[in-house]
Design an enzyme around this catalytic site. Structure first.
Site, PDB file in Angstrom:
ATOM      1  N   SER A   1       0.832  -1.197   0.000  1.00 45.42           N
ATOM      2  CA  SER A   1       0.000   0.000   0.000  1.00 45.42           C
ATOM      3  C   SER A   1       0.873   1.255   0.000  1.00 45.42           C
ATOM      4  O   SER A   1       1.528   1.535  -0.992  1.00 45.42           O
ATOM      5  CB  SER A   1      -0.977  -0.047   1.180  1.00 45.42           C
ATOM      6  OG  SER A   1      -1.991   0.913   1.053  1.00 45.42           O
TER       7      SER A   1
ATOM      8  N   HIS B   1      -4.694  -1.899  -3.822  1.00 46.48           N
ATOM      9  CA  HIS B   1      -6.060  -2.220  -3.372  1.00 46.48           C
ATOM     10  C   HIS B   1      -7.076  -2.059  -4.509  1.00 46.48           C
ATOM     11  O   HIS B   1      -8.201  -1.611  -4.291  1.00 46.48           O
ATOM     12  CB  HIS B   1      -6.468  -1.332  -2.197  1.00 46.48           C
ATOM     13  CG  HIS B   1      -5.520  -1.328  -1.043  1.00 46.48           C
ATOM     14  ND1 HIS B   1      -5.135  -2.473  -0.386  1.00 46.48           N
ATOM     15  CD2 HIS B   1      -4.870  -0.287  -0.445  1.00 46.48           C
ATOM     16  CE1 HIS B   1      -4.291  -2.148   0.592  1.00 46.48           C
ATOM     17  NE2 HIS B   1      -4.109  -0.846   0.562  1.00 46.48           N
TER      18      HIS B   1
END
Length: 232
Positions: free
Chosen positions: A124, A159
């Site tokens: 991330s 994501h």
């Protein structure tokens, strides 16, 4: 050999029951007992994330440690980082991560680590940070583009299948020319760069994918080949 492993999602902090991506990262050092260092800056050194890191890696054939900028282990951060084999950067607030790294000179130290062949990995925020630009929720109320370190060309969106707003927001930013073309990764996907080229894309989930995404009169996605690690 310079290596970066960019995780769209997964690993010990998101899939504690699924070790495939973390074991893959460990194996890339090519050492029997690698020194792996977790950098939790983006979560403000979250105690629970640090605990999750040690819960997993203390059971593996490696030497785990972590680097805090809130309670630094030493004044010699460069020496601390450059004696590691793998640097694993956690998720969280990418803007805060970059601000603190620059204030402490860790951005320059990370480039030295990369150039010296230390494996850089991250999930991330820890994925976005290595690219020229990334799609981030660092500002709180919506997803926006962010200038990053630029070790790797283009933009990055993690994501991609794991958060409802990620795909449409990335498409909107590309269509409005607010972000460079780049790569999107579903949760469970790791994009492995050697030098500045993609060497392999691996996944801990059988159907997770990565995509090249760009705008040419319309947003275009090109699905990239992935290798499911669970088959081996």
């Amino acid at each position: 050999m310079r290596q970066i492993i960019a995780l769209g999602g997964g690993g010990f902090s998101m899939e504690p029951e699924n070790p495939l991506l973390d074991l893959y990262i460990l194996n890339q050092s090519r050492k029997p007992n690698p020194k792996i260092c977790y950098v939790p800056t983006a979560t403000g050194d979250s105690d629970i994330c640090i605990k999750w890191f040690y819960d997993f890696f203390e059971k593996q054939k490696c030497q785990p440690s972590h680097l805090s900028l809130f309670k630094p282990p030493t004044r010699d951060l460069e020496g601390f980082v450059l004696e590691k084999d793998i640097i694993y950067v956690g998720g969280g607030n990418t803007k805060n991560l970059l601000a603190l790294w620059k204030e402490w000179g860790l951005d320059k130290i990370m480039r030295k680590a990369w150039e010296q062949g230390i494996v850089l990995a991250g999930i991330s925020a820890g994925s976005i940070c290595w690219f020229e630009e990334g799609v981030t929720d660092s500002y709180g109320d919506k997803l926006e583009p962010l200038k990053c370190l630029g070790f790797l060309k283009g933009s990055n969106c993690p994501h991609y299948d794991g958060e409802t707003d990620r795909r449409p927001s990335y498409h909107e930013l590309l269509a409005s020319n607010k972000i460079k073309p780049g790569l999107a990764a579903d949760d469970g996907v790791a994009i492995h760069y050697i030098e500045e080229e993609i060497s392999k894309i691996v996944t801990s989930r059988p159907n997770a994918k990565a995509y090249k995404v760009h705008y040419d009169k319309a947003v275009e996605e090109i699905e990239l080949d992935t290798e499911y690690l669970g088959f081996f």
